[in-house]
Design a protein around this motif. Structure first.
Motif, short mmCIF file in Angstrom:
data_model
loop_
_atom_site.label_atom_id
_atom_site.label_comp_id
_atom_site.label_asym_id
_atom_site.label_seq_id
_atom_site.Cartn_x
_atom_site.Cartn_y
_atom_site.Cartn_z
N SER A 138 0.86 -1.19 0.00
CA SER A 138 0.00 0.00 0.00
C SER A 138 0.88 1.23 0.00
CB SER A 138 -0.93 0.01 1.22
OG SER A 138 -0.19 0.04 2.43
N THR A 139 0.41 2.30 -0.64
CA THR A 139 1.25 3.48 -0.79
C THR A 139 0.56 4.75 -0.32
OG1 THR A 139 2.65 4.71 -2.35
CG2 THR A 139 0.58 3.85 -3.21
N TYR A 140 1.29 5.56 0.40
CA TYR A 140 0.92 6.89 0.86
C TYR A 140 1.04 7.82 -0.37
CZ TYR A 140 1.22 10.84 4.17
OH TYR A 140 1.01 11.99 4.86
N PRO A 141 0.44 9.08 -0.43
CA PRO A 141 0.14 9.95 0.70
C PRO A 141 -1.31 9.96 1.17
CG PRO A 141 0.16 11.25 -1.28
CD PRO A 141 0.46 9.84 -1.69
N ASP A 166 7.08 9.56 1.95
CA ASP A 166 7.52 10.70 2.75
C ASP A 166 7.02 10.55 4.18
OD1 ASP A 166 8.66 11.92 0.50
OD2 ASP A 166 6.74 12.82 -0.06
N PRO A 167 7.54 11.33 5.12
CA PRO A 167 7.03 11.27 6.50
C PRO A 167 5.53 11.59 6.55
CG PRO A 167 9.10 12.47 6.42
CD PRO A 167 8.69 12.25 5.00
N ARG A 196 7.37 -4.76 6.11
CA ARG A 196 8.45 -3.84 5.74
C ARG A 196 7.85 -2.47 5.47
NH1 ARG A 196 13.19 -6.04 3.40
NH2 ARG A 196 13.61 -8.05 4.37
N MET A 197 8.66 -1.42 5.62
CA MET A 197 8.22 -0.09 5.21
C MET A 197 9.31 0.50 4.33
SD MET A 197 8.60 1.64 8.95
CE MET A 197 8.45 0.01 9.73
N VAL A 198 8.85 1.24 3.31
CA VAL A 198 9.75 1.76 2.29
C VAL A 198 9.62 3.28 2.23
CG1 VAL A 198 10.23 1.78 -0.20
CG2 VAL A 198 9.62 -0.35 0.93
N PHE A 199 10.74 3.96 2.07
CA PHE A 199 10.78 5.42 1.97
C PHE A 199 11.43 5.83 0.66
CE2 PHE A 199 10.63 4.16 6.36
CZ PHE A 199 9.68 5.01 6.90
#
Length: 440
Positions: A138-141, A166-167, A196-199
Motif C-alpha cells: 500500500s502506498t501513501y500519501p 515521505d514522512p 516492511r516499510m519503504v521510503f
C-alpha cells in the motif's frame, strides 16, 4: 461496490513467461490513472508496468474515479492491457458529503477519502481470493491506503509492505492538530504491523528509524522515485524544439506549488524587487508556473508584486506534453521548504533526465539539495530568503545566457530510472516472500 475498467495495452515488451504463472502482488494505491494532479501516479503505474518483466504479476486496487478531484484519460493507454485493476467504492468527503461546502471533520479522518476503506476491503478480499497474490503493498500519501493494507493483512495473514514514501507526520505537519493525531495514529499502526516499510529519501528513512528505535532496522528500506525513459522517448516522438532567439529566458516550474511545503512568497517578492530595480523584465525572463493548482494564492501574489507578463500561470497539460515542455525550457525550477528536508519532489528526477539547467529553491541541508549536489549542480538558494533568491536568480540567468549553467551528467539519469527502481522493488518482494515462507 467495485468496478473493473478495461485497460489499453502500453508495452510492446512481453513477459518472458505467462503472467498467470508468476507470483502476484496486490498494489493498493489511490493515485492511479485516470487521476490527475499527483506525481504519485507514476510510482504505482511504473511498478505495474515493469514488474511482469521482473518475475511478478501486479494487481491494482484503486478508488472509483468519482473520488478524484481531477481526472484525465491521457495516461489510460499506459496501463498494461493484461493488468487487473479494481476500482472500489469511494467518495470525497469534501465534495460528496458536504452541505454548502462544509462537512464534519469526523467524516474526513484521517483523510477525505476514508469511505474508500469500506469499498476497498471487500474488493481487496475478492481480488485475493481470485488471484492468490503472495503479498500486499500500500502506498501513501493517502493514509486510508495504509488502513486498507493493514485490514487486508489482518484478514488474510499475507505479508504487507507499507510504501511510506515521505514522512506522514512531523512536528507541525499536518498543521491541524486533530488531523495530525489521526495521521500519527495511522503511522504508528502501520509501523508496528507492516512487514516492511519503504521510503523515497534517505532523510525520511533516518527520521523513522530514530522515531521508532524499537523496530528492527532491517524492516526499513529505501526505493527512491525516478523517471521513465519510455515516457521521454514518446514525449519526444513528435517534439520539435522551439527556436532559441533573443526572446525571454523561460524558467519552468511544472506541478503543484503548495502554500507551505513550496511557499512561493519569497520567490515572487524577490522577482518583484528585481523587476522594479530594472534587472529583469518580461523581455528578459518569463517564469512559467504550470499546473500549480493554488492559482488564487499565486494570482494575488503576482498582483501584489507587479509580476504580470513576467510570471505566467498555465493550466495542466497531458503528462508527456509536460515532459516535452521540460525539454524545451531554458531552465527548470524546483521548490522545497526546509521543514520538508527529508523529502524530494518527484519531478526533480524528470528534470535530471531532461538535462536542462535546474534552479533549486530549498534548504542546502536537505535531501533535495543533496541530490542536486550529487549530480554536480550547485545552483541552490534558500526558498525562504528573498535576498538569497535575488542573487541566485541573477546568477542562474547569467549562467544560462552564457551557456555555462551546470547540467546533470548523462550517466546520472540512468541511475534515476523507474526500471532501476522497479528492479529494487522486485528484489524486496522476493526477500519478503522468502522470509514469510521461512516463518510458516
Amino acid at each position: 461496490m467495485q468496478t473493473d475498467v478495461p485497460q489499453s495495452a502500453a508495452f510492446d515488451e512481453a513477459p518472458a513467461a505467462p503472467l498467470a504463472a508468476r507470483p502476484g502482488v496486490l498494489l493498493v494505491a489511490f493515485h492511479f490513472p485516470p487521476q490527475r494532479g499527483s506525481s504519485g501516479i507514476q510510482r504505482t503505474l511504473k511498478f505495474a508496468q515493469h514488474l511482469p518483466q521482473l518475475g511478478w504479476k501486479p494487481l491494482v486496487l484503486s478508488a472509483h474515479p468519482r473520488a478524484y478531484v481531477a481526472s484525465s484519460d491521457d495516461q489510460m493507454n499506459d496501463v498494461p492491457g493484461d493488468l487487473v485493476v479494481r476500482r472500489a467504492f469511494a467518495l470525497d468527503s469534501g465534495r460528496h458529503l458536504a452541505i454548502r461546502g462544509r462537512y464534519l471533520r469526523g467524516m474526513a479522518l484521517p483523510d477525505r477519502w476514508i469511505t474508500w476503506l469500506f469499498g476497498a476491503v471487500p474488493a481487496g478480499l475478492k481480488l485475493i481470493r481470485e488471484h492468490r497474490p503472495r503479498l500486499i503493498w500500500s502506498t501513501y500519501p493517502i493514509p486510508t491506503a495504509h488502513l486498507i493494507g493493514y485490514t487486508l493483512k489482518r484478514f488474510t495473514g499475507l505479508p504487507w509492505i507499507a510504501d511510506m514514501r515521505d514522512p506522514m507526520t512531523e512536528e507541525h505537519t499536518p498543521p491541524n492538530r486533530l488531523v495530525w493525531r489521526a495521521y500519527r495514529w495511522v503511522e504508528k499502526l502501520t509501523v508496528h504491523n507492516c512487514t516492511r516499510m519503504v521510503f523515497t529519501t534517505p532523510g525520511a528513512l533516518a527520521m523513522y528509524r530514530a522515531r521508532y528505535p524499537e523496530v528492527p532496522p532491517s524492516r526499513f528500506g529505501l526505493i527512491e522515485n525516478g523517471y521513465d525513459e519510455d515516457d521521454f522517448v514518446r514525449a519526444t516522438a513528435s517534439y520539435v524544439p522551439k527556436p532559441k532567439g533573443d526572446g525571454p529566458l523561460v524558467l519552468l516550474h511544472s506541478g503543484i506549488i503548495y502554500p507551505t511545503e513550496r511557499d512561493p512568497s519569497a520567490m515572487l517578492a524577490a522577482l518583484g524587487e528585481l523587476r522594479r530595480e530594472g534587472l529583469i523584465g518580461p523581455d528578459t525572463l518569463r517564469v512559467v508556473l504550470r499546473a500549480s493548482i493554488h492559482e488564487d494564492l499565486l494570482g494575488d501574489l503576482i498582483d501584489q508584486h507587479g509580476l504580470h507578463g513576467l510570471v505566467v500561470l498555465e493550466p495542466p497539460i497531458p503528462y508527456r506534453a509536460a515532459l516535452a515542455e521540460m525539454l524545451d525550457a531554458d531552465g527548470l525550477l524546483v521548490m522545497q521548504a526546509a521543514h520538508c528536508n527529508s523529502q524530494i519532489p518527484a519531478k526533480l528526477y524528470e528534470y535530471m533526465r531532461a538535462r536542462r539547467p535546474i534552479l533549486a529553491l530549498t534548504d542546502p541541508a536537505g535531501d533535495t539539495a543533496a541530490t542536486m549536489r550529487g549530480a554536480g549542480l550547485d545552483t541552490i538558494v534558500r526558498l525562504d530568503d528573498k535576498d538569497d533568491i535575488k542573487a541566485g536568480v541573477m546568477r542562474f540567468v547569467g549562467l544560462v545566457r552564457s551557456g555555462e549553467a551546470p547540467l546533470p551528467p548523462e550517466n546520472a539519469s540512468e541511475f534515476y530510472s523507474r526500471r532501476s527502481r522497479s528492479s529494487q522493488f522486485a528484489t524486496l518482494l522476493d526477500e519478503v516472500v522468502k522470509e514469510h515462507a521461512r516463518q510458516d
